[in-house]
Design a protein around this motif. Structure first.
Motif, PDB file in Angstrom:
ATOM      1  N   ILE A   1     -33.401 -46.364 -27.411  1.00 28.50           N
ATOM      2  CA  ILE A   1     -32.936 -47.561 -26.695  1.00 28.50           C
ATOM      3  C   ILE A   1     -32.856 -47.321 -25.191  1.00 28.50           C
ATOM      4  O   ILE A   1     -32.921 -48.275 -24.404  1.00 28.50           O
ATOM      5  CB  ILE A   1     -31.581 -48.065 -27.227  1.00 28.50           C
ATOM      6  CG1 ILE A   1     -30.451 -47.066 -26.970  1.00 28.50           C
ATOM      7  CG2 ILE A   1     -31.664 -48.417 -28.694  1.00 28.50           C
ATOM      8  CD1 ILE A   1     -29.072 -47.635 -27.257  1.00 28.50           C
ATOM      9  N   ALA A   2     -32.717 -46.075 -24.773  1.00 26.34           N
ATOM     10  CA  ALA A   2     -32.650 -45.782 -23.339  1.00 26.34           C
ATOM     11  C   ALA A   2     -33.933 -46.177 -22.622  1.00 26.34           C
ATOM     12  O   ALA A   2     -33.929 -46.410 -21.405  1.00 26.34           O
ATOM     13  CB  ALA A   2     -32.364 -44.304 -23.118  1.00 26.34           C
ATOM     14  N   HIS A   3     -35.043 -46.266 -23.354  1.00 21.48           N
ATOM     15  CA  HIS A   3     -36.346 -46.556 -22.745  1.00 21.48           C
ATOM     16  C   HIS A   3     -36.782 -48.001 -22.922  1.00 21.48           C
ATOM     17  O   HIS A   3     -37.852 -48.382 -22.446  1.00 21.48           O
ATOM     18  CB  HIS A   3     -37.414 -45.632 -23.335  1.00 21.48           C
ATOM     19  CG  HIS A   3     -37.122 -44.183 -23.118  1.00 21.48           C
ATOM     20  ND1 HIS A   3     -37.485 -43.207 -24.020  1.00 21.48           N
ATOM     21  CD2 HIS A   3     -36.465 -43.537 -22.114  1.00 21.48           C
ATOM     22  CE1 HIS A   3     -37.086 -42.024 -23.570  1.00 21.48           C
ATOM     23  NE2 HIS A   3     -36.460 -42.211 -22.422  1.00 21.48           N
TER      24      HIS A   3
ATOM     25  N   ARG B   1     -20.130 -48.809 -28.594  1.00 23.65           N
ATOM     26  CA  ARG B   1     -20.631 -49.018 -27.237  1.00 23.65           C
ATOM     27  C   ARG B   1     -21.833 -48.122 -26.944  1.00 23.65           C
ATOM     28  O   ARG B   1     -22.780 -48.536 -26.270  1.00 23.65           O
ATOM     29  CB  ARG B   1     -19.518 -48.748 -26.227  1.00 23.65           C
ATOM     30  CG  ARG B   1     -18.465 -49.839 -26.162  1.00 23.65           C
ATOM     31  CD  ARG B   1     -17.309 -49.442 -25.235  1.00 23.65           C
ATOM     32  NE  ARG B   1     -17.777 -49.218 -23.874  1.00 23.65           N
ATOM     33  CZ  ARG B   1     -17.991 -50.173 -22.979  1.00 23.65           C
ATOM     34  NH1 ARG B   1     -17.777 -51.435 -23.291  1.00 23.65           N
ATOM     35  NH2 ARG B   1     -18.415 -49.882 -21.759  1.00 23.65           N
ATOM     36  N   GLY B   2     -21.793 -46.914 -27.457  1.00 26.69           N
ATOM     37  CA  GLY B   2     -22.933 -46.014 -27.278  1.00 26.69           C
ATOM     38  C   GLY B   2     -24.173 -46.531 -27.976  1.00 26.69           C
ATOM     39  O   GLY B   2     -25.283 -46.465 -27.429  1.00 26.69           O
TER      40      GLY B   2
ATOM     41  N   THR C   1     -28.454 -42.159 -34.566  1.00 27.79           N
ATOM     42  CA  THR C   1     -28.031 -41.329 -33.437  1.00 27.79           C
ATOM     43  C   THR C   1     -28.429 -39.887 -33.729  1.00 27.79           C
ATOM     44  O   THR C   1     -28.330 -39.427 -34.869  1.00 27.79           O
ATOM     45  CB  THR C   1     -26.512 -41.394 -33.193  1.00 27.79           C
ATOM     46  OG1 THR C   1     -25.814 -40.712 -34.255  1.00 27.79           O
ATOM     47  CG2 THR C   1     -26.018 -42.834 -33.128  1.00 27.79           C
TER      48      THR C   1
ATOM     49  N   LEU D   1     -34.428 -55.224 -25.486  1.00 22.16           N
ATOM     50  CA  LEU D   1     -33.319 -54.753 -26.311  1.00 22.16           C
ATOM     51  C   LEU D   1     -32.445 -55.915 -26.742  1.00 22.16           C
ATOM     52  O   LEU D   1     -32.018 -55.996 -27.904  1.00 22.16           O
ATOM     53  CB  LEU D   1     -32.498 -53.718 -25.538  1.00 22.16           C
ATOM     54  CG  LEU D   1     -31.266 -53.156 -26.254  1.00 22.16           C
ATOM     55  CD1 LEU D   1     -31.672 -52.412 -27.529  1.00 22.16           C
ATOM     56  CD2 LEU D   1     -30.476 -52.225 -25.331  1.00 22.16           C
TER      57      LEU D   1
ATOM     58  N   THR E   1     -34.283 -54.153 -20.740  1.00 16.60           N
ATOM     59  CA  THR E   1     -33.023 -54.810 -21.097  1.00 16.60           C
ATOM     60  C   THR E   1     -33.243 -56.054 -21.942  1.00 16.60           C
ATOM     61  O   THR E   1     -32.579 -56.249 -22.969  1.00 16.60           O
ATOM     62  CB  THR E   1     -32.229 -55.174 -19.831  1.00 16.60           C
ATOM     63  OG1 THR E   1     -31.935 -53.969 -19.117  1.00 16.60           O
ATOM     64  CG2 THR E   1     -30.935 -55.882 -20.185  1.00 16.60           C
TER      65      THR E   1
ATOM     66  N   ARG F   1     -25.835 -49.337 -25.996  1.00 14.47           N
ATOM     67  CA  ARG F   1     -26.257 -48.980 -24.640  1.00 14.47           C
ATOM     68  C   ARG F   1     -25.304 -49.529 -23.570  1.00 14.47           C
ATOM     69  O   ARG F   1     -25.691 -49.724 -22.419  1.00 14.47           O
ATOM     70  CB  ARG F   1     -27.697 -49.440 -24.356  1.00 14.47           C
ATOM     71  CG  ARG F   1     -28.396 -48.555 -23.304  1.00 14.47           C
ATOM     72  CD  ARG F   1     -29.852 -48.859 -23.140  1.00 14.47           C
ATOM     73  NE  ARG F   1     -30.124 -50.099 -22.447  1.00 14.47           N
ATOM     74  CZ  ARG F   1     -31.342 -50.562 -22.165  1.00 14.47           C
ATOM     75  NH1 ARG F   1     -32.407 -49.879 -22.546  1.00 14.47           N
ATOM     76  NH2 ARG F   1     -31.513 -51.691 -21.532  1.00 14.47           N
TER      77      ARG F   1
ATOM     78  N   LYS G   1     -23.464 -44.927 -21.407  1.00 11.26           N
ATOM     79  CA  LYS G   1     -24.562 -43.965 -21.307  1.00 11.26           C
ATOM     80  C   LYS G   1     -24.150 -42.637 -21.930  1.00 11.26           C
ATOM     81  O   LYS G   1     -23.093 -42.086 -21.597  1.00 11.26           O
ATOM     82  CB  LYS G   1     -24.937 -43.757 -19.836  1.00 11.26           C
ATOM     83  CG  LYS G   1     -26.158 -42.867 -19.648  1.00 11.26           C
ATOM     84  CD  LYS G   1     -26.519 -42.753 -18.176  1.00 11.26           C
ATOM     85  CE  LYS G   1     -27.744 -41.870 -17.968  1.00 11.26           C
ATOM     86  NZ  LYS G   1     -28.105 -41.761 -16.533  1.00 11.26           N
TER      87      LYS G   1
ATOM     88  N   THR H   1     -29.487 -39.046 -28.249  1.00 10.18           N
ATOM     89  CA  THR H   1     -30.272 -40.276 -28.177  1.00 10.18           C
ATOM     90  C   THR H   1     -29.859 -41.237 -29.282  1.00 10.18           C
ATOM     91  O   THR H   1     -29.485 -40.825 -30.375  1.00 10.18           O
ATOM     92  CB  THR H   1     -31.778 -39.955 -28.336  1.00 10.18           C
ATOM     93  OG1 THR H   1     -32.145 -38.951 -27.383  1.00 10.18           O
ATOM     94  CG2 THR H   1     -32.636 -41.187 -28.115  1.00 10.18           C
TER      95      THR H   1
END
Length: 274
Positions: free
Chosen positions: A73-75, A53-54, A12, A81, A78, A57, A60, A65
């Motif tokens: 992971i935001a990119h 949980r962060g 993170t 991941l 689904t 994902r 949010k 990041t």
């Protein structure tokens, strides 16, 4: 702290997490070692589940990041991941009438596409997960007819069927009696040792965390107080700082890890001293 040679599974950077505008984690830099069991410990409401949980994902970020082996992971799509990271959230709820086998089979969803439907490999993964969690005989039972411990094992079986290299587990021993807690934690330890799976979990029991973890992260009020191997960081001073509890730290005669013996502040047993 982590050795410079340690490979990192999750990272993170300046991570900020909040619920309804209430910031729980702010600007957190953290690294999760690859191939180890890492456990988040701390008092209720300190941010353990929020952080998990962060990293999964499921929540949010308000800022910062999360990186999975270097990928934000935001990119990630689904399904991509879900093939790399499995998550067991706290108090998961199954649709009414869903059977154990149907729930476990959902763990194979990331591996399905319009070219490849249900396969022999999927069937074997489901059977192996059911066997591993000792759910034979319950496969056709609806989830909502099971005991709390049986339901928890069914959800864990679904996560195992997903067959990822990284598992994030939020209080996996919830609803389990002592024998099943040990059985589950032994299972996770075996998965780590045999398959080199990276496991990150939230546990309330500090002694179980010490016994089964390579790496502990102690949080309070959304802040990492310290992290490292249980033998290096678990002290009476740490327990007092993190849990506001007086204790004796001795050596667990079974595991050789630190064992926390709480000292009562209000009850009849107040004569212990270290």
């Amino acid at each position: 702290m982590l050795d410079s040679a340690t490979q990192i599974a999750l990272t993170t950077r300046k991570l900020t997490l909040a619920y309804d505008g209430n910031v729980i984690i702010q600007g957190l830099d953290l690294a999760i070692p690859q191939g180890q069991i890492t456990t988040l410990v701390g008092p209720n409401g300190c941010g353990k589940s929020t952080l998990l949980r962060g990293m999964a994902r499921l929540l949010k970020p308000k800022g910062g990041t999360v990186y999975l082996e270097g990928d934000a992971i935001a990119h990630l799509p689904t399904k991509a991941l879900a093939k790399r990271l499995g998550i067991l959230p706290q108090s998961a709820v199954a649709p009414e009438g869903l059977t154990v086998r149907e729930l476990v089979a959902q763990g194979r969803y990331p591996h399905q596409n319009w070219l490849q439907q249900w396969s022999r490999e999927d069937e074997l993964k489901v059977e192996d997960a059911i066997s591993t969690t000792h759910l034979h005989g319950l496969e056709n039972r609806p989830i909502d007819t099971l005991s709390g411990g049986q339901r928890q094992r069914a959800w864990i079986a679904m996560t195992l069927a997903q067959d990822t290299d990284i598992l994030l587990l939020d209080e996996p021993t919830t609803y389990l009696d002592l024998a099943h807690q040990i059985e589950l934690l032994d299972l996770l330890y075996d998965l780590n040792q045999k398959d080199n799976r990276t496991i990150v979990m939230v546990l309330h029991d500090l002694n179980m965390a010490c016994r089964y973890s390579h790496h502990l992260i102690a949080l309070r009020n959304g802040v990492v107080i310290t992290q490292g191997s249980p033998s290096n960081i678990v002290t009476e001073a740490l327990v007092r700082e993190v849990f506001s509890l007086k204790s004796c730290i001795i050596t667990d005669p079974v595991s050789g890890k630190p064992l926390c013996v709480p000292i009562s502040q209000f009850g009849a047993i107040k004569n212990a001293s270290c």
